[in-house]
Design an enzyme around this catalytic site. Structure first.
Site, PDB file in Angstrom:
ATOM      1  N   HIS A   1      -9.461  35.457 -10.054  1.00  0.00           N
ATOM      2  CA  HIS A   1      -9.799  34.355  -9.146  1.00  0.00           C
ATOM      3  C   HIS A   1      -9.253  33.035  -9.678  1.00  0.00           C
ATOM      4  O   HIS A   1      -8.678  32.229  -8.926  1.00  0.00           O
ATOM      5  CB  HIS A   1     -11.318  34.292  -8.990  1.00  0.00           C
ATOM      6  CG  HIS A   1     -11.788  33.286  -8.004  1.00  0.00           C
ATOM      7  ND1 HIS A   1     -12.404  32.114  -8.380  1.00  0.00           N
ATOM      8  CD2 HIS A   1     -11.747  33.263  -6.641  1.00  0.00           C
ATOM      9  CE1 HIS A   1     -12.719  31.419  -7.296  1.00  0.00           C
ATOM     10  NE2 HIS A   1     -12.329  32.087  -6.240  1.00  0.00           N
TER      11      HIS A   1
ATOM     12  N   SER B   1     -13.715  35.816  -1.740  1.00  0.00           N
ATOM     13  CA  SER B   1     -12.678  35.920  -2.764  1.00  0.00           C
ATOM     14  C   SER B   1     -12.872  37.166  -3.620  1.00  0.00           C
ATOM     15  O   SER B   1     -11.916  37.921  -3.878  1.00  0.00           O
ATOM     16  CB  SER B   1     -12.688  34.676  -3.661  1.00  0.00           C
ATOM     17  OG  SER B   1     -12.334  33.524  -2.941  1.00  0.00           O
TER      18      SER B   1
ATOM     19  N   ARG C   1     -13.200  37.190 -12.177  1.00  0.00           N
ATOM     20  CA  ARG C   1     -13.121  35.733 -12.343  1.00  0.00           C
ATOM     21  C   ARG C   1     -11.783  35.313 -12.943  1.00  0.00           C
ATOM     22  O   ARG C   1     -11.254  34.257 -12.606  1.00  0.00           O
ATOM     23  CB  ARG C   1     -14.292  35.228 -13.190  1.00  0.00           C
ATOM     24  CG  ARG C   1     -15.597  35.268 -12.417  1.00  0.00           C
ATOM     25  CD  ARG C   1     -16.718  34.507 -13.101  1.00  0.00           C
ATOM     26  NE  ARG C   1     -17.860  34.433 -12.176  1.00  0.00           N
ATOM     27  CZ  ARG C   1     -17.982  33.552 -11.208  1.00  0.00           C
ATOM     28  NH1 ARG C   1     -17.035  32.629 -11.029  1.00  0.00           N
ATOM     29  NH2 ARG C   1     -19.030  33.547 -10.415  1.00  0.00           N
TER      30      ARG C   1
END
Length: 212
Positions: A40, A15, A37
């Site tokens: 994500h 990812s 993050r």
């Protein structure tokens, strides 16, 4: 399940690799941990353009965590998303004051939101802490007011309330009018509890030297 990656660590690594391919801006390695993050968590690479990280934001957050300071949240959903096991390794706790029995009466008496009352009643806990706002713009406004006093000034404000009434404006105020206050924010209407927790967790993982 054929063809799907099922190893959690491999999924996370892949990812992050994909996300880096979308990035358009130059970020430091520490900033990348937050930006990656956030993307994500949201599944939205366009979020990069509205992420703002104060020049002293990361270091102020890391110092606070390494000193065992608490993470103060506006709602339980943010607190629930905090990596509490790793935070406890640093000597810190995640706290939300909405359940304080004084909050409801104080909110009615003063004509303010419960999130504002919760912070105001427990303002002494803010000094040197990380304050993470993911839901209530009014909570962010309260933090900015309390931050004027050195005795109630947080080390870092993660201000990412979501919505269409006051959210954008409160974040604009944080970013444009309070350059003296280390902060992380996402401008505009987007935000929310998962993103606020994500930013704090990125700092916690940096502080405990987690690989990803």
């Amino acid at each position: 399940m054929k063809g799907f990656i099922t190893d959690p660590l491999q999924i996370e690594r892949e990812s992050m690799r994909i996300i880096r391919g979308y990035l358009q801006q130059d970020w430091t390695e520490k900033e990348l941990k937050i930006v990656e993050r956030c993307i994500h968590t949201s599944g939205d690479p366009t979020l990069e353009s509205v992420i703002r990280i104060h020049p002293q934001g990361i270091e102020a957050g890391l110092k606070s965590l390494q000193q065992g300071a608490p993470v103060i949240t506006d709602v339980e959903m943010v607190r629930a998303g905090i990596a509490k096991k790793q935070l406890s390794q640093l000597g810190g706790t995640a706290e939300c004051f909405l359940s304080d029995p004084r909050v409801a009466d104080q909110a009615v008496e003063l004509g303010i939101t419960r999130s504002m009352a919760a912070l105001r009643l427990n303002k002494e806990r803010l000094k040197g802490a990380i304050v993470a706002i993911g839901n209530a713009p009014t909570a962010l406004l309260e933090v900015l007011e309390l931050a004027k006093d050195p005795e109630t000034r947080p080390a870092l404000v993660v201000g990412i309330p979501v919505g269409f009434v006051g959210a954008k404006e409160s974040k604009d105020l944080l970013w444009e009018e309070h350059p003296e206050l280390p902060s992380i924010t996402i401008l505009g209407n987007r935000g929310g509890s998962p993103l606020a927790a994500t930013c704090v967790n990125a700092l916690i993982y940096l502080a405990v030297n987690r690989e990803i």
